[in-house]
Write a protein that holds these residues in place. Sequence first.
Motif, short mmCIF file in Angstrom:
data_model
loop_
_atom_site.label_atom_id
_atom_site.label_comp_id
_atom_site.label_asym_id
_atom_site.label_seq_id
_atom_site.Cartn_x
_atom_site.Cartn_y
_atom_site.Cartn_z
N TYR A 1 0.84 -1.20 0.00
CA TYR A 1 0.00 0.00 0.00
C TYR A 1 0.87 1.25 0.00
O TYR A 1 0.57 2.24 -0.68
CB TYR A 1 -0.92 0.00 1.22
N ALA A 2 1.97 1.22 0.76
CA ALA A 2 2.85 2.38 0.86
C ALA A 2 3.51 2.71 -0.48
O ALA A 2 3.56 3.87 -0.90
CB ALA A 2 3.91 2.12 1.92
N THR A 3 4.02 1.69 -1.17
CA THR A 3 4.75 1.94 -2.41
C THR A 3 3.82 2.23 -3.58
O THR A 3 4.17 3.00 -4.48
CB THR A 3 5.65 0.74 -2.75
N ARG A 4 2.63 1.64 -3.58
CA ARG A 4 1.67 1.96 -4.64
C ARG A 4 1.21 3.41 -4.52
O ARG A 4 1.08 4.12 -5.53
CB ARG A 4 0.49 1.00 -4.59
N ALA A 5 0.96 3.86 -3.29
CA ALA A 5 0.59 5.26 -3.09
C ALA A 5 1.77 6.18 -3.44
O ALA A 5 1.58 7.26 -3.99
CB ALA A 5 0.17 5.48 -1.64
N THR B 1 4.64 9.94 -9.62
CA THR B 1 4.34 10.11 -11.04
C THR B 1 3.27 11.16 -11.31
O THR B 1 3.15 11.66 -12.43
CB THR B 1 3.87 8.78 -11.66
N GLY B 2 2.49 11.50 -10.28
CA GLY B 2 1.37 12.42 -10.48
C GLY B 2 0.17 11.78 -11.15
O GLY B 2 -0.83 12.45 -11.41
N ASP B 3 0.25 10.48 -11.40
CA ASP B 3 -0.86 9.74 -12.01
C ASP B 3 -1.65 9.05 -10.89
O ASP B 3 -1.25 8.00 -10.39
CB ASP B 3 -0.32 8.70 -13.00
N TRP B 4 -2.77 9.64 -10.50
CA TRP B 4 -3.56 9.12 -9.39
C TRP B 4 -4.69 8.21 -9.88
O TRP B 4 -5.56 7.82 -9.10
CB TRP B 4 -4.15 10.26 -8.56
N TYR C 1 -5.03 4.04 -1.57
CA TYR C 1 -3.85 4.69 -2.17
C TYR C 1 -4.03 6.20 -2.19
O TYR C 1 -3.08 6.95 -1.92
CB TYR C 1 -3.63 4.17 -3.59
N TRP C 2 -5.23 6.65 -2.51
CA TRP C 2 -5.50 8.09 -2.52
C TRP C 2 -5.32 8.69 -1.13
O TRP C 2 -4.76 9.78 -0.98
CB TRP C 2 -6.91 8.36 -3.03
N LEU C 3 -5.81 7.99 -0.12
CA LEU C 3 -5.71 8.50 1.25
C LEU C 3 -4.25 8.61 1.68
O LEU C 3 -3.83 9.63 2.26
CB LEU C 3 -6.47 7.57 2.20
N ILE C 4 -3.45 7.58 1.40
CA ILE C 4 -2.04 7.60 1.79
C ILE C 4 -1.28 8.64 0.98
O ILE C 4 -0.44 9.38 1.52
CB ILE C 4 -1.41 6.20 1.62
N ALA C 5 -1.55 8.72 -0.33
CA ALA C 5 -0.87 9.71 -1.17
C ALA C 5 -1.20 11.13 -0.72
O ALA C 5 -0.34 12.02 -0.76
CB ALA C 5 -1.26 9.50 -2.63
N LEU C 6 -2.44 11.35 -0.28
CA LEU C 6 -2.81 12.67 0.26
C LEU C 6 -2.01 12.97 1.52
O LEU C 6 -1.55 14.11 1.72
CB LEU C 6 -4.31 12.69 0.55
N SER C 7 -1.82 11.97 2.36
CA SER C 7 -1.01 12.16 3.57
C SER C 7 0.44 12.46 3.20
O SER C 7 1.09 13.30 3.85
CB SER C 7 -1.10 10.90 4.44
#
Length: 529
Positions: free
Chosen positions: A41-45, A51-54, A69-75
């Motif tokens: 989950y950490a590396t996919r986020a 990459t900026g590709d969400w 993934y969106w939640l972790i990437a936002l964090s």
Amino acid sequence: MGSFQSLLRNPYVLLCVWTVPILGIGLFADQSIMAHDEGLYATRAKLMFDTGDWINPWAEPHHKPPGIYWLIALSYSLFGVNEIALRLPNLVLALGCVLLVYKIAVSLCDQKIALLAGGILSLEFLWVRYSYLANPDHITIFLFLGALNLCYTAQLTQKIDKRFHLKTIDIYLFAVGICFAMMLLFRGFLGLMLIFSLVPYLIQKRLGQKLSLYVGLSIGLLPLCIWLLLSSQRFGSGSIESLVNLFVSLSQEERRGNGYFYYLWTTLGLGFPWVVFAGLGYREILRLCRYQRFLLVIPPTIIFGAITLYSTRLSHYSLALYPFMAIFTAMAIERASDIHDYQGLLQKTVRFLCLGLGIFGGIILSFGVGISLLKAFDLSLFRLDLQQIPRAYLAIAFPLGLGWLWAGLFAWQRFDQRSVLSLLVGQWLAFVILAGSGLLTDVSPAFKAMVKQPTIQAIANTETIAVIGGGKTKVLIRFYFPHIDYQTETIDALKADQYVWIETEHLPEKDLDYEVIANYNAWQFIQLR
């Protein structure tokens, strides 16, 4: 002072004061991530963030919905790519679940049971363990508990909201639909299991006939539908097929021989000691709470049956049972400690169980004291190197063993508030020590120590690193090295002076000139010449 005291009398504040030390102190301990599943989950986020590709930054259709993934990437966007940013959302949601359990229990039972239930949930080992791991389970359970509470509140009211000219019940059911949709966004088809467990209540109260429920569900599904639409423009129908195929493959795969009794044994072990009281509370709710059965008894029964029949049986699939187990335990303990029922069967049974815990606590305390003395005088035990036993284990044994021992001693006369307090405080101290020791948070210490070497840090902060190989080490590399070359996947594509982590089996026997910078297990960190 008066306002401070009144603040402390607020049950939500009390639960935060009780729970935050357990869920917060680990953030200040040594930290390193678990390669699976947290690391995935950490590396996919991180890939989305880098990459900026969400939508779908992978080379093929992804098999899980993107919510977590969106939640972790936002964090990551707010706090940077690190363990705290990775785990903080889950810890906040775990606290939110504790508060929701109080809200549900105070509505369906009473305040004493509700406070006990919230306090006990934060003392259940599996619950705390997964609170410190980034995963989609806690947010899914938070949404599920929110939907359960909204369902109960909806059927109590028929008022008109003057601002929106809608019945209040429609507003609540609209929110229930949003929660259902978000559960699918974060947990996919497995979220259906939790949604299905509330269907009997929706049918019984005729809430499933309300259009507002389906309007909320439709609007809540928009993020998932938009993601599927955009992903399908790149991969066609493969995006939907990959989601379905994952659910089908998991339903046909039995992991590590985990049979039909897997959750029975794991819940007995990981939910100890509270699970020994939970069965009594389940019986009490069946006997006493006629109108609450559809929300307190039927959902966990359906969930337990569903995860048992589902072929892939993993311990974290049972996390949704733990809020209910906390309520059942609180029900048994509160009724057993009722001063008006000292001679009842429930009181006698709980007292007997507490005496057993007292004996067990005495054994734990004796071992802790004995091993501490042997370590202090550098003596061995059955040729075991006692110095290898972490001091944190011994520090945990003292409050845990002492709390259970005192609970048993108090229960020798009668089970009352003193026994309850001993059980709670002893385990609370043990969990605070456990969280602060790093035993929960420092999952891959050897890799983290290697990465923190000055030479490697200097390279990691300035150079782009290729990764060739697979498995858990690749996951750790992709998280801890900030600049990853996601394009280079074969050794033939490497260039001179390039840095690469490579699995040893992928190194050619000759015709490759390189310098080895570091080694980790079957991997080498090299620079080509």
